[in-house]
Design an enzyme around this catalytic site. Structure first.
Site, PDB file in Angstrom:
ATOM      1  N   ILE A  16     -10.104  10.078  -1.819  1.00  0.00           N
ATOM      2  CA  ILE A  16      -9.856   9.317  -0.268  1.00  0.00           C
ATOM      3  C   ILE A  16      -9.341  10.401   0.416  1.00  0.00           C
ATOM      4  O   ILE A  16      -8.241  11.072   0.291  1.00  0.00           O
ATOM      5  CB  ILE A  16      -9.370   8.080  -0.331  1.00  0.00           C
TER       6      ILE A  16
ATOM      7  N   TYR B  64       2.851  10.281 -10.764  1.00  0.00           N
ATOM      8  CA  TYR B  64       2.157   9.538 -10.082  1.00  0.00           C
ATOM      9  C   TYR B  64       1.307   8.360 -11.205  1.00  0.00           C
ATOM     10  O   TYR B  64       1.281   7.145 -10.874  1.00  0.00           O
ATOM     11  CB  TYR B  64       1.012  10.201  -9.164  1.00  0.00           C
TER      12      TYR B  64
ATOM     13  N   ASN C  34       0.708  -1.268   0.140  1.00  0.00           N
ATOM     14  CA  ASN C  34      -0.102  -0.015   0.049  1.00  0.00           C
ATOM     15  C   ASN C  34       0.840   1.259  -0.149  1.00  0.00           C
ATOM     16  O   ASN C  34       0.282   2.232  -0.389  1.00  0.00           O
ATOM     17  CB  ASN C  34      -0.877  -0.132   1.229  1.00  0.00           C
TER      18      ASN C  34
ATOM     19  N   SER D 244      -4.418   3.216  -8.450  1.00  0.00           N
ATOM     20  CA  SER D 244      -5.125   4.628  -8.272  1.00  0.00           C
ATOM     21  C   SER D 244      -6.151   4.405  -9.584  1.00  0.00           C
ATOM     22  O   SER D 244      -5.849   4.003 -10.699  1.00  0.00           O
ATOM     23  CB  SER D 244      -4.402   5.727  -8.142  1.00  0.00           C
TER      24      SER D 244
ATOM     25  N   ALA E 220       1.585   7.375 -13.816  1.00  0.00           N
ATOM     26  CA  ALA E 220       2.552   6.230 -14.872  1.00  0.00           C
ATOM     27  C   ALA E 220       3.048   5.380 -13.646  1.00  0.00           C
ATOM     28  O   ALA E 220       2.817   3.978 -13.932  1.00  0.00           O
ATOM     29  CB  ALA E 220       3.829   6.931 -15.216  1.00  0.00           C
ATOM     30  N   SER E 221       3.168   5.671 -12.317  1.00  0.00           N
ATOM     31  CA  SER E 221       3.386   4.679 -11.600  1.00  0.00           C
ATOM     32  C   SER E 221       2.318   3.863 -11.273  1.00  0.00           C
ATOM     33  O   SER E 221       2.676   2.740 -10.878  1.00  0.00           O
ATOM     34  CB  SER E 221       4.103   5.334 -10.255  1.00  0.00           C
ATOM     35  N   LYS E 222       1.262   4.117 -11.241  1.00  0.00           N
ATOM     36  CA  LYS E 222       0.105   3.534 -10.685  1.00  0.00           C
ATOM     37  C   LYS E 222      -0.510   2.635 -11.788  1.00  0.00           C
ATOM     38  O   LYS E 222      -1.166   1.652 -11.659  1.00  0.00           O
ATOM     39  CB  LYS E 222      -1.098   4.184 -10.192  1.00  0.00           C
TER      40      LYS E 222
END
Length: 314
Positions: free
Chosen positions: A240, A207, A135, A194, A209-211
């Site tokens: 969230i 972010y 996580n 995400s 791209a990483s997800k």
């Protein structure tokens, strides 16, 4: 039976070895065949769980650790690069669920030796690992892509993507270790992705791209674990209220516009971490035994279609 045949048999999941058991009949129709305990009981009873990204007091990791502990886990590892609140979380969980062993571990999710060490510790202590919730994540660089430096881009991928890869790399073999208490290989690896990994305009370039890579890791590794009973799925949260989004919520409250957060999804609101944690609990339990290689969205419907602007299509 030869040793090699025994090893091949031991590497197969219980469902492949024994099949789904016949439940008999009621009158002239078959009873429902089940693979998990009753949903009203402890849903992860006696399982050993590792959660990374568990430090934030308002994070998904902490909320998930509580759900795993509440639902009968034998042990829960609370892991994070920042250890500010880990000891507090440990004391709280121990006070609420005294039958659960809680371990706090401080390390970088992108450090291979550290990830391997926490997995090895679980095996040394309990002889098993059942749930790995990868996580840990960071928000990325708040700039347009032309202004993001290569080092900043790779730093985001180190935590968000490499951290997940390492979790899968070391957790998957550990979940295949069997014993008298765990006669068949099995386990659930849950990766936090995400909606930004699925759709544009939901996150920054590095972010997002990483997800997207996290989702692909879940999809590709589940096939390489075919037949082992080890499942890999991704969770894709929307907006969230966590430590990562705190600045957004604080700014909205200061302007008096907090009710507008999440207005583009059909539920027209943001979520709290427990709403994601309950999905993590489901994926970590045997109730999700046939879910594998999926990107499960928890976004209020945001990813279901194009952004909806109230009044434009009424």
């Amino acid at each position: 039976m030869t040793d090699s045949a025994k090893r091949r048999l031991q590497a197969l999941s219980q469902q492949l070895v024994e099949g789904i058991p016949d439940a008999g009949t009621f009158e002239d129709i078959p009873r429902i065949r089940t693979v998990a305990p009753d949903s009203v009981g402890p849903r992860v009873k006696d399982k050993v769980v590792i959660v990374t990204g568990a430090n934030s007091p308002i994070g998904i990791g902490r909320a998930s650790a509580h759900q795993f502990a509440r639902n009968g886990a034998k042990a829960v590892y609370l892991c994070d690069y920042d250890e500010t609140y880990l000891a507090t979380h440990k004391r709280e969980i121990e006070s609420l669920y005294p039958g659960v062993d809680v371990h706090a571990r401080q390390f970088d999710a992108g450090d291979a030796d550290a990830v391997k060490a926490v997995v090895d510790d679980a095996i040394a202590r309990y002889g098993r690992l059942d749930v790995m919730f990868a996580n840990a994540g960071i928000v990325g660089t708040p700039k347009i892509f032309t202004e993001i430096e290569p080092d900043d881009f790779m730093n985001t991928l180190r935590t968000n993507t490499l951290g997940v890869f390492l979790a899968v790399k070391y957790a998957a073999p550990a979940m295949q270790i069997t014993s008298e208490a765990k006669p068949f290989p099995s386990g659930s690896i849950i990766c936090t992705a995400s909606v930004a990994g699925l759709r544009s305009n939901a996150g920054l370039t590095d972010y997002s791209a990483s997800k997207a890579a996290v989702i692909n890791i879940a999809q590709t590794t589940c096939y390489q674990l075919a037949g082992t009973g080890v499942r890999v799925n991704a969770i894709c949260p929307g907006i969230i209220e966590t430590g990562m989004t705190k600045t957004i919520y604080d700014a909205a409250r200061a302007r008096g516009t907090q009710q507008k957060i999440g207005q583009l999804n059909p539920l027209r609101r943001g979520a709290v971490p427990d709403e994601v944690a309950r999905v993590a609990l489901f994926l970590g339990s045997d109730e999700s035994s046939y879910m594998n290689g999926q990107a499960v969205t928890v976004c209020g419907g945001l990813s279901a279609g194009h952004p909806f602007v109230p009044g434009k299509f009424a």
